[in-house]
Motif scaffolding. Structure first.
Motif, short mmCIF file in Angstrom:
data_model
loop_
_atom_site.label_atom_id
_atom_site.label_comp_id
_atom_site.label_asym_id
_atom_site.label_seq_id
_atom_site.Cartn_x
_atom_site.Cartn_y
_atom_site.Cartn_z
N LYS A 436 6.68 47.45 99.53
CA LYS A 436 6.39 46.87 98.17
C LYS A 436 7.26 45.30 97.61
O LYS A 436 8.10 45.45 98.06
N GLN A 438 7.99 41.81 95.44
CA GLN A 438 7.61 40.84 94.63
C GLN A 438 6.32 41.26 93.66
O GLN A 438 5.72 40.61 93.67
N GLY A 439 5.94 42.48 93.43
CA GLY A 439 4.94 43.40 92.84
C GLY A 439 3.74 43.09 93.87
O GLY A 439 2.93 43.66 93.75
N ASP B 21 1.52 47.60 86.94
CA ASP B 21 1.56 48.66 88.68
C ASP B 21 -0.21 48.50 88.48
O ASP B 21 -0.73 49.38 89.64
N LYS B 87 -4.99 53.23 93.15
CA LYS B 87 -4.05 53.89 92.26
C LYS B 87 -3.90 54.78 91.36
O LYS B 87 -5.11 55.11 90.88
N THR B 298 9.27 34.58 89.68
CA THR B 298 8.43 34.29 90.68
C THR B 298 7.99 32.48 90.71
O THR B 298 6.28 33.78 90.92
N PHE B 309 1.20 39.21 87.21
CA PHE B 309 2.08 40.01 86.82
C PHE B 309 2.91 39.42 85.41
O PHE B 309 3.12 39.60 83.93
N ASP B 746 14.68 38.26 90.60
CA ASP B 746 12.83 38.65 90.10
C ASP B 746 13.24 39.68 88.80
O ASP B 746 13.76 40.97 89.36
N GLN B 750 7.20 43.02 87.56
CA GLN B 750 7.90 43.69 89.19
C GLN B 750 8.99 44.42 89.32
O GLN B 750 9.50 44.99 89.79
#
Lengths: 457, 1018
Positions: A436, A438-439, B21, B87, B298, B309, B746, B750
């Motif tokens: 994982k 930076q997302g 997520d 997920k 980012t 995101f 960041d 995230q």
């Protein structure tokens, strides 16, 4: 076998301290990344840097010969990227060397590589590789890391991370370099074997076959092996006392690393000491100890493989034939043909070829159009690789470029496809080895890549 | 249905991470991948019923909310997230979602974009509040020795001196610690430490980063940063100067140097690159860097698509890039020649400028007067010259040396008729062949840093007017094809003797006439060993040739021996000649040119050599010939050029001593297009103007195009809460090992919600009020939280294993440069300097072997420069110094705001075997024996004090005494090994102590420098 795994887990867990939590979980247990039965245990990548011309190695194009001297048809080149030939007339340049068929499989290989030809029945030639980056630096980056964004882990680091090394005395990922004598040795940056955002212990360690085999592995002048051991023992005793007082787990890791360093100080020079190899083996490779040649590095690669190194990458530079491709290829063949075949033969004789994936190729190919009247420019739309061992189907050719050798048209294999396949052979599902960052769930194959089933045994 | 005593679900803490997520990929801000037209990141959308009347979220009614029904759904065909997403939500997560909806589905804006919320309290009370929530308490203050070492390492990157430690221990006043802190904050070493971290962020390097990776002039920017921290420049001014120093009203030199920030990106000189592709890369680098360093965003992710995101659009990426479209640059940035590196700012002192102007004026005047009084170029003269040329009278006569020897041990072998392998570049292609040497002298074997070659010749009878030194380029020479090392050749002096008498030379000329490639030929005759004729890089195809004109002709009968001495005592190590020939010429002076090229051209006897090409052309009446070249050549032959040569030489060294730096030169902004999927070939995208991300607002510029200064002003405006949070978070990490939010570049969705948002916001609000960096740092290190012990309690480890809440201080391995600086400081080797050009510490030979364009080797600095702080090390981006790299220093090919902290066996190898650490151990031992006291125990205490800030314990002394005794015996039995150990490194060996004692002592200091504690901040 169980014991080795436990040792490795313990070692990995001991050296976890200080890493980000994300990778922490992933470090515990290399077997987390073995998703299915592996065919290959290790990879030896014979990386031909500079961009070997596929048209004078593995891709015979009689139609290109027929078009020699005529303008390259627009339909092929319109809208495509082009490197140094920007703004110049594009003229077909026929193959400058002849091809011949080799082995029972009858694979077509340039006749300047007869030794590779002699193992034709063991190799799988992929003629439909393609890539996206047309300059050396970023092309190396994408071939090594699967991305043109700097800072991603190299394939060797991914594999060392996912599978660990089978040795406690050597790094899991080793890089060696040799230069050609043609004068076009393009620079290669250290980031090509960087671990990126993976723990730094998985970065490639450069071994030198001339001089100090690993940087700083030799004792300082005047310090004998015994003296070094005593010094390290003293340091570790003192460190241990500090640990007893404050219980910082990092200290234990450091003690272990000093012990490992001491072991490396003998295992590494021992490894590059080829003087113990029998003469017939040296002759098979065409290697002379300390000559720093590709041949010597191939022999060292076999030794590294025997000692459990997971990913061995040999760079042989000087394939960048912008000019003089005919003579240039001849010169390169003299530098790599014999040793490449010797390595494959040697592995086979030792029963190691079945679980060693051998890869041969560079960062891109070369244009069917001529440059400067006697050379070829960088070319990304179609080029050739070959692979052997480790679960690869032997004695076959896969994929094809168009009539002029310009674009991969039949079963194109992207860099990500190639990476996915390599990981697959090692027992890893490329979609599921991620970190994982930076997302993103970062993986070697970026957001694409499919296993090339057609080349699996 | 809130369980008794349970806090309400926090959207930012609990729901947003789950959604980011699991859900946002298909139901988030990215319209491109949105499924079922459903988005959950915006409340109005999430509560909107669809056509069938069903709403994803019905606030307060989980049983009617689709998202609740779907996450709890039993069927794989209906459950959310779908199995294909790979997920899964845990039972706890599903319950949290349900509870949140039941409590009214309250959304919160992303914390990093919300206005700063200052809480009531200090660092200590706010930390205590968080600790209290989990039943933890802060630890007691660390003991004084630990404390002073901690704060000194953190603030300066150096260990405290023994005197400093003792003074602090015995100072019982209330503000003892504060005094230490203030002393450290005001020091230059503190400015150096803060600079170190900033340079990571701005990706400062000394080389271009791509392909040839050659050195470019960036170090004055480092000086700018150092001075800014030294005088505690406020962060807003610091920001404006770097982003837009050139645009500031009344911008002075300091601001313009600060603006070099915009030029620190990697650039490429690779032939065949697509200029538009690289301009796109450079622009993208700036967007990534600025957004990471100042905004904690980012934005780089949006180069090819809307951010998946965060509320950042691809359009925002290009709008940000557009701010920098006014910077003059090309896609291919040349790395050699007159146009190297594009715009450069010259930084002369007023004296230098004055001196330079005056020299230039004198040169111009002298040239003008020479041209006026020069004899005319008449036909008779031309005929004579041409006749002599074609008769071969101007040709160089290559000499066949009798003997060749070296002063420092290199092996010199002469190849006269004997054949030798040659691999020169001819016509751009490497040729390899075997041929008779024809007077070739080759150096091999031992390769000392400096050398003197002495060669004897016995010329035939004749009247000689010039001596020639031809350097023969060959692929076997690692230094640019001409030298045995380094990246250059340097001949400091050439002397010649006949019959014991020194021959006088009046002029030196060479064939390498590009001033960016060569240092003056005259330097080989000026009797000054600190100047030399140097070739730094040159066109492949030439053999650099130095022609030395004799003051008066030398008459030989065939019996005389000429001794030629070639001194190579330059600063660059191993910049010595690999292969060379000597030649003599008679009659009219011969122009210097490579004898092999000449021989090639002379195959049909028409070009025997000795004249420059343009002159030959002109003499032969070539239509394209340059008539001026004849006048120049006549001047060269007949005028007294000694004064001009002297002035040119002075000018060269003066110009070389004037620093230059990459310049941000403003030009009319180029157009910036959105590149679909980041594809530079696709020019169909819309053109954008400079703008901040839409989500963050709009700059008020009254219709004028926004500039980098507008961007900078917005970044540090009171309305922008991100910048202060990002800086505080990064600075916090310097003192605690991890930020309040873990991912420093960041702060988006995230990333991690800060463990103590109140604290972050309070510090940020405070910082934003005056942007005083030093005040922020001071408040942190003065806090009890900072000063507490790093010894963990069992509870603290159990409840907070990663020490995020700070019930104890952390133990951190120091950064790469500090590892180096501790060893040098403790041993007394560290050089005091502040600012200045980069230096080169020792490095293993051949480390740069994979580089090319040009092929070159490394040359370590000399003298004090070898022992400067790690901060000043030359940052070679593609091959960072291996010792630095091993200790996690980043290459800075990209902006890097966080360093990993690894622990590897390669680090052990560096500390044990890198020559700098061995030398440091030896010098440390020398000092220990001289200053540490009479007994070994006293000496151990002395050494421990310097390296660790404490005395050695009795048990520790036992271990080290044993080591000493054992090694003393060994060295007594083998004195040569003692000498070997003691001569590692350039510091001269002190002869006061017996070698075996000093060597044994060095093994102790070496052990001390290798301790874990030495490189740990406790």
């Amino acid at each position: 076998m169980q014991e080795v795994n436990l040792k490795r887990r313990a070692f990995l867990s001991k050296s976890c301290a200080g890493f980000g939590l994300a990778a922490l979980g992933n470090l515990m247990g290399a077997s987390d990344y073995r998703h299915h039965a592996a065919k290959a245990k290790r990879v030896i990548f014979l990386y031909q840097a500079g961009g070997p011309s596929h048209l004078e190695t593995f891709d015979s194009k009689p139609k290109l010969a027929a078009m020699h001297g005529k303008p390259m048809p627009d339909s092929f080149t319109k809208g495509q990227q082009i490197a140094q030939l920007q703004g110049k007339p594009l003229i077909c340049y026929g193959p400058q060397q002849n091809f011949a068929r080799f082995g029972k499989s009858g694979q077509e290989i340039c006749e300047l590589f007869p030794k590779i030809g002699s193992v034709a029945d063991d190799i799988c030639i992929v003629k439909s590789m393609w890539t996206e980056q047309i300059n050396h630096d970023p092309a190396h980056t994408i071939m090594n890391t699967g991305s043109i964004i700097t800072g991603r882990p190299s394939m060797g680091s991914w594999i060392a991370y996912g599978l660990g090394a089978e040795t406690e005395d050597l790094p899991g990922f080793v890089v060696m370099m040799s230069s050609g004598r043609g004068g076009q040795n393009q620079p290669i940056a250290a980031r090509q074997w960087s671990a990126g955002m993976l723990p730094s212990k998985f970065q490639g360690v450069k071994f030198n076959s001339v001089g100090d085999p690993v940087l700083y592995v030799r004792n300082p002048p005047g310090v004998t092996r015994d003296m070094q051991k005593d010094s390290i023992d003293a340091v570790n005793r003192l460190n241990q006392k500090t640990y007893a007082a404050i219980e910082d787990p990092e200290i234990q890791t450091r003690i272990a690393q000093y012990e490992m360093a001491f072991r490396m100080q003998s295992s590494v020079p021992d490894l590059v000491d080829m003087s113990k190899e029998p003469t017939n083996v040296m002759e098979m490779y065409g290697a002379k100890p300390g000559d720093g040649s590709f041949a010597s590095n191939c022999l060292l690669a076999r030794r590294l493989a025997q000692r459990g190194v997971r990913f061995i990458q040999l760079y042989h530079r000087d394939w960048d034939h912008h000019g003089g491709v005919k003579d240039g290829i001849a010169a390169k063949s003299q530098e790599v043909d014999q040793a490449t075949a010797a390595l494959i033969t040697d592995l086979k004789q030792r029963g190691m070829l079945d679980d060693t994936l051998v890869v041969w190729g560079g960062e891109f190919g070369r244009t069917p159009m001529s440059q400067g009247g006697d050379g070829r420019d960088h070319h990304i739309k179609g080029f050739s690789y070959f692979m052997a061992g480790g679960g690869i189907k032997p004695g076959v050719t896969y994929g094809a470029t168009d009539d002029l050798g310009y674009a991969a048209v039949e079963n194109p294999v992207s860099v990500h496809d190639f990476h996915a396949t390599m990981l697959h052979l090692l027992g890893v599902n490329h979609l599921r080895m991620t970190v994982k960052y930076q997302g993103l769930d970062v993986r070697l194959t970026g957001v694409s890549g499919e296993v090339v089933k057609g080349i699996l045994a | 249905m809130c369980a008794y005593g349970q806090k309400p679900v926090s959207f930012n803490r609990e729901i947003r991470p789950i959604m980011a997520d699991t859900c946002f990929r298909c139901h988030g801000p990215d319209s491109g991948s949105r499924m079922a037209g459903l988005r959950l990141d915006v409340r109005e959308e999430a509560i909107k019923p669809n056509r069938a009347g069903r709403a994803p979220i019905v606030p307060g009614k989980p049983d009617e909310s689709q998202i609740v029904m779907r996450v709890f759904h039993a069927s794989p065909a209906r459950v959310m997230p779908p199995p294909s997403a790979h997920k899964e939500l845990t039972a706890a997560q599903k319950e949290t979602i349900r509870r949140w909806v039941a409590e009214g589905a309250r959304y919160e804006g992303h914390w990093a974009y919300e206005p700063l919320k200052k809480a009531d309290g200090s660092i200590d009370t706010l930390v205590a509040a968080k600790l209290g929530e989990v039943g933890l308490k802060r630890a007691a203050e660390a003991d004084r020795r630990t404390l002073i070492r901690r704060v000194t390492l953190d603030l300066t990157g150096l260990p405290p001196t023994s005197a400093g430690v003792e003074a602090f221990l015995s100072d019982r006043s209330q503000d003892a610690y504060a005094k230490v802190v203030d002393r450290l904050l005001a020091s230059k070493a503190h400015a150096e430490k803060m600079t170190m971290h900033w340079l990571d962020a701005v990706r400062y390097g000394d080389t271009s980063g791509f392909h040839g990776d050659n050195l470019y002039p960036s170090w004055p920017y480092r000086d700018y940063v150092l001075n800014s921290f030294l005088k505690n420049k406020s962060f807003d001014v610091f920001t404006r100067e770097q982003l837009a120093g050139d645009l500031l009203p009344g911008a002075g030199v300091e601001q313009k140097v600060g603006a070099a920030f915009n030029r620190l990106n990697r650039v490429s000189a690779e032939g065949g690159l697509q200029p538009k592709e690289y301009l796109a890369k450079y622009g993208a680098d700036r967007v990534r860097t600025v957004s990471a360093v100042w905004l904690g965003a980012t934005l780089g992710c949006a180069e090819c698509h809307d951010h998946k995101f965060d509320p950042l659009l691809a359009r925002d990426f290009y709008s940000m890039k557009a701010f920098f479209a006014d910077i003059k640059e090309t896609g291919l940035v040349p790395d050699r020649g007159a146009k190297a590196w594009g715009s450069l700012l010259s930084l002369p002192t007023p004296e230098q400028k004055q001196k330079l102007d005056s020299i230039v004026a004198r040169i111009d005047a002298l040239k003008a007067s020479m041209e006026k009084t020069a004899p005319k170029v008449d036909e008779a003269w031309k005929q004579r010259l041409l006749a002599d040329y074609e008769a071969g009278k101007l040709a160089w006569k290559i000499q066949q040396p009798l003997s060749a020897s070296s002063k420092n041990g290199a092996t010199l072998k002469i190849y006269n008729t004997e054949e030798v392998d040659m691999s020169p570049y001819i016509g751009g292609i490497l040729r390899q062949f075997r041929a008779p040497g024809n007077g070739l002298v080759i150096a091999s074997g031992l390769n000392p840093d400096n050398e003197t070659y002495t060669v004897t010749l016995k010329p035939s009878a004749g009247t000689w007017t010039s001596l020639g030194l031809e350097v023969v380029q060959d692929d076997n020479n690692p230094g640019n094809g001409v030298a045995r090392g380094a990246d250059r050749l340097c001949v400091t002096e050439v002397e010649a003797m006949v019959g014991g008498k020194k021959l006088a030379f009046s002029l030196a000329t060479s064939n390498v006439s590009d001033p960016t490639w060569e240092q003056p030929a005259r330097s080989a005759l000026d009797g000054n060993s600190s100047t030399g004729w140097g070739v730094v890089t040159y066109g492949e195809n030439k053999n650099p040739f130095l022609a030395l004109r004799l003051k008066s002709p030398l008459v030989t009968t065939g019996k005389e021996t000429i001794t030629v001495v070639i001194r190579q005592d330059g600063e660059a190590r191993k910049a010595t000649i690999g292969r060379f020939r000597l030649a003599l010429s008679s009659g009219t002076y011969s122009w210097p040119e490579g004898t092999e090229i000449t021989a090639q051209r002379n195959k049909n006897g028409k070009n025997p050599g000795g004249l420059p090409d343009p002159v030959v052309k002109a003499l032969r009446g070539d239509k394209e010939a340059d008539a001026k070249s004849l006048e120049q050549h006549r001047l060269w032959l007949e005028a007294d050029l000694s004064e001009l040569a002297r002035l040119e030489q002075e000018r060269y060294y003066l110009e070389a001593s004037i620093p230059k730096v990459l310049e941000t030169e403003r030009v009319e902004p180029a157009e910036t297009r959105i590149l679909p999927r980041g594809n530079f070939l696709d020019e169909t995208g819309a053109i954008v103007e400079p703008a901040i991300p839409v989500k963050f607002g709009k700059l008020e510029t009254a219709g004028r195009r926004a500039t980098r200064l507008d961007l900078a002003n917005w970044i540090v405006s009171k309305d922008n809460p991100m910048t202060a949070r990002v800086q505080v978070n990064r600075i916090w990490r310097l003192f605690f090992g991890v930020g309040l939010s873990k991912v420093l570049d960041d702060l988006g969705s995230q990333s991690e919600l800060p463990v103590n948002l109140d604290l972050l916001d309070t510090l940020a609000a405070d910082f934003q009020s005056d942007w005083d960096v030093r005040r922020l740092v001071r408040s942190i290190v003065m806090s009890d939280t900072y000063r507490q012990s790093s010894a963990p309690s069992r509870q603290s480890v159990e409840k907070d294993p990663e020490n995020r809440l700070l019930a104890r201080q952390s133990r951190i391995r120091v950064d790469a440069e500090v590892v180096h600086d501790i060893a040098l400081s403790a041993s007394g080797l560290l050089t005091e300097r502040f600012g200045g050009p980069s230096v080169r510490p020792y490095q293993p030979e051949g480390y740069l072997g994979a580089l090319n364009f040009p092929k070159r080797d490394y040359s370590a600095s000399r003298g004090k420069d070898l022992y400067a702080r790690g901060l000043y090390a030359q940052w070679q981006r593609t091959f960072l110094h291996p010792s630095l790299m091993t200790f996690d220093a980043p290459s800075r090919e990209e902006c890097t705001v966080n360093r990993v902290n690894s622990n590897t066996p390669l680090q052990a190898l560096v500390l044990l075997n890198d020559p700098i650490y061995v030398e440091a151990a030896r010098v440390f031992a020398q000092k220990m024996l001289a200053e540490g006291g009479k007994t070994i125990d006293a000496q151990l205490d002395w050494a421990f004090s310097r390296a660790l800030g404490r005395l050695a314990s009795p048990e520790e002394k036992v271990v080290l005494r044993e080591l000493y005794t054992k090694n003393l015996e060994r060295f007594k039995g083998d004195p040569s090994s003692a000498r070997q150990l003691l001569t590692v490194g350039d510091t001269p060996l002190s002869v006061k102590t017996k070698p075996e004692e000093l060597a044994a002592a060095a093994t102790i200091t070496r052990a001390i420098l290798n301790l874990h504690e030495t490189i740990t901040r406790n």
